[in-house]
Design a protein around this motif. Structure first.
Motif, PDB file in Angstrom:
ATOM      1  N   ARG A  78      25.775  45.663  46.363  1.00 47.52           N
ATOM      2  CA  ARG A  78      26.386  45.879  47.685  1.00 47.52           C
ATOM      3  C   ARG A  78      27.162  47.185  47.680  1.00 47.52           C
ATOM      4  NH1 ARG A  78      25.609  44.751  52.725  1.00 47.52           N
ATOM      5  NH2 ARG A  78      25.541  42.490  52.474  1.00 47.52           N
ATOM      6  N   PHE A  79      27.892  47.416  46.592  1.00 45.55           N
ATOM      7  CA  PHE A  79      28.726  48.606  46.479  1.00 45.55           C
ATOM      8  C   PHE A  79      27.883  49.884  46.421  1.00 45.55           C
ATOM      9  CE2 PHE A  79      31.163  51.589  43.730  1.00 45.55           C
ATOM     10  CZ  PHE A  79      32.229  51.798  44.576  1.00 45.55           C
ATOM     11  N   CYS A  80      26.830  49.836  45.616  1.00 48.48           N
ATOM     12  CA  CYS A  80      26.059  51.066  45.377  1.00 48.48           C
ATOM     13  C   CYS A  80      24.942  51.277  46.395  1.00 48.48           C
ATOM     14  CB  CYS A  80      25.448  51.048  43.975  1.00 48.48           C
ATOM     15  SG  CYS A  80      26.693  51.025  42.674  1.00 48.48           S
ATOM     16  N   LYS A  81      24.315  50.177  46.836  1.00 52.45           N
ATOM     17  CA  LYS A  81      23.111  50.348  47.673  1.00 52.45           C
ATOM     18  C   LYS A  81      23.238  49.689  49.036  1.00 52.45           C
ATOM     19  CE  LYS A  81      20.515  50.049  43.374  1.00 52.45           C
ATOM     20  NZ  LYS A  81      19.985  49.011  42.492  1.00 52.45           N
ATOM     21  N   THR A 208      27.816  38.979  53.003  1.00 51.60           N
ATOM     22  CA  THR A 208      28.153  39.389  54.368  1.00 51.60           C
ATOM     23  C   THR A 208      28.696  40.810  54.437  1.00 51.60           C
ATOM     24  OG1 THR A 208      30.371  38.498  54.139  1.00 51.60           O
ATOM     25  CG2 THR A 208      28.712  37.035  55.065  1.00 51.60           C
ATOM     26  N   GLY A 209      29.225  41.320  53.344  1.00 55.43           N
ATOM     27  CA  GLY A 209      29.942  42.591  53.420  1.00 55.43           C
ATOM     28  C   GLY A 209      31.230  42.355  54.198  1.00 55.43           C
ATOM     29  N   ILE A 210      31.911  43.415  54.573  1.00 55.33           N
ATOM     30  CA  ILE A 210      33.101  43.215  55.400  1.00 55.33           C
ATOM     31  C   ILE A 210      33.059  44.132  56.600  1.00 55.33           C
ATOM     32  CG2 ILE A 210      34.673  42.516  53.553  1.00 55.33           C
ATOM     33  CD1 ILE A 210      35.852  45.460  54.066  1.00 55.33           C
ATOM     34  N   ASP A 211      33.943  43.875  57.522  1.00 57.22           N
ATOM     35  CA  ASP A 211      34.109  44.738  58.686  1.00 57.22           C
ATOM     36  C   ASP A 211      34.890  45.963  58.215  1.00 57.22           C
ATOM     37  OD1 ASP A 211      35.630  44.291  61.950  1.00 57.22           O
ATOM     38  OD2 ASP A 211      34.557  45.942  61.018  1.00 57.22           O
ATOM     39  N   ARG A 212      34.158  47.001  57.824  1.00 55.65           N
ATOM     40  CA  ARG A 212      34.803  48.131  57.163  1.00 55.65           C
ATOM     41  C   ARG A 212      35.899  48.772  57.971  1.00 55.65           C
ATOM     42  NH1 ARG A 212      30.410  50.892  53.612  1.00 55.65           N
ATOM     43  NH2 ARG A 212      29.126  49.085  53.322  1.00 55.65           N
ATOM     44  N   GLY A 213      35.713  48.819  59.286  1.00 56.25           N
ATOM     45  CA  GLY A 213      36.683  49.550  60.104  1.00 56.25           C
ATOM     46  C   GLY A 213      37.870  48.705  60.503  1.00 56.25           C
ATOM     47  N   SER A 214      37.808  47.421  60.181  1.00 54.14           N
ATOM     48  CA  SER A 214      38.816  46.512  60.712  1.00 54.14           C
ATOM     49  C   SER A 214      40.208  46.773  60.171  1.00 54.14           C
ATOM     50  CB  SER A 214      38.434  45.075  60.368  1.00 54.14           C
ATOM     51  OG  SER A 214      39.499  44.224  60.688  1.00 54.14           O
ATOM     52  N   THR A 215      41.176  46.720  61.054  1.00 55.13           N
ATOM     53  CA  THR A 215      42.562  46.740  60.591  1.00 55.13           C
ATOM     54  C   THR A 215      43.216  45.438  61.023  1.00 55.13           C
ATOM     55  OG1 THR A 215      43.156  47.885  62.611  1.00 55.13           O
ATOM     56  CG2 THR A 215      42.864  49.244  60.654  1.00 55.13           C
TER      57      THR A 215
END
Ligand code: GTP
Length: 229
Positions: A78-81, A208-215
């Motif tokens: 997930r981190f790399c690809k 699922t990954g995460i909502d990267r932009g979420s604050t």
């Protein structure tokens, strides 16, 4: 050939240029707030001229350890690809990935070693623990026994390294499999263990990954901005 005239490395991809650090899970475990950042890193970040000596900081070795099936390979993928594979393929011995970053203007490369969790491969995998600047101990949030076992994995990895030479992370995976209440209970145990280990704790899902932009996530509920998961 004169050194410094030839640029051989490809540019760092845009999502690997880090100018802003993720919010910490607990302030006590936050690397950015620690007094004992490695002196070389601290100086380089403070000193703009250090950009010219970035080659000295070039590679950090990361070893990822933990029980079989906890999700180490998926976390790295997930981190790399930015992919997730639901089929389990056991790691045989070790595997590795290289990721290039630019952090606050400093070029930076991570060499990430994925080790096998199966007992029969332990002696192969442990041969790669030496020289780890970062040790990531991984457990499955849905299987509490794997959290207890991280103590042993960490002890084994630390034994191969100089005292206080490695940053330690404790990462709980498969967050998507738990209800909020179950997750909170396990995270509380994990935060306690992380404090004992002097580790920074993250709770993630490679699926699922995460909502990267979420604050929006309140402190203690998830790893906002963590580039991988
Ligand atoms: N639901 C869910 N499943 C996951 C997650 N991460 C990993 N898995 C699944 O868990 C299984 C094991 O994942 P791996 O990443 O191969 O586990 P590992 O720790 O590398 O295993 P070894 O190589 O044996 O040490 C796979 O079937 C994955 O699809 C996650 O975040 N959520």
């Amino acid at each position: 050939m004169e050194s410094g005239k030839l640029c051989v490395s490809a540019p760092v991809s845009r999502d690997r240029v880090v100018t802003r650090f993720p919010k910490w899970y607990t302030p006590e475990a936050c690397l950015q707030l620690k007094d004992h950042w490695h002196v070389q890193v601290r100086n380089a970040c403070q000193d703009r001229s250090a950009r010219n000596v970035g080659h000295r900081l070039k590679i950090s070795k990361v070893v990822v350890v933990g029980d079989l099936h906890v999700g180490k390979t998926c976390l790295i993928n997930r981190f790399c690809k930015d992919v997730f594979d639901r089929d389990y393929k056991a790691t045989i011995g070790v595997d590795f990935e290289i990721e290039r970053f630019e952090i606050s203007g400093i070029p930076y490369t991570l060499q990430i070693w994925d080790t096998a969790g199966q007992e029969k491969f332990k002696c192969i995998a442990s041969a790669y623990y030496r020289g780890a600047q970062v040790i990531i101990t991984v457990f499955d949030l849905a299987d509490i026994r794997t959290l207890e076992n991280t103590r042993q994995w960490l002890e084994d990895a630390l034994r191969e390294n100089e005292p206080n030479s490695s940053f330690v992370f404790l990462v709980g995976t498969k967050k998507d499999l738990l209800s909020a209440a179950e997750c909170e209970r396990t995270e509380r145990d994990a935060v306690r263990l992380a404090a004992e280990m002097k580790a920074e704790f993250w709770s993630v899902s490679a699926k699922t990954g995460i909502d990267r932009g979420s604050t929006e996530q309140p402190q203690g509920r998830g790893p906002e901005g963590l580039a991988c998961c």
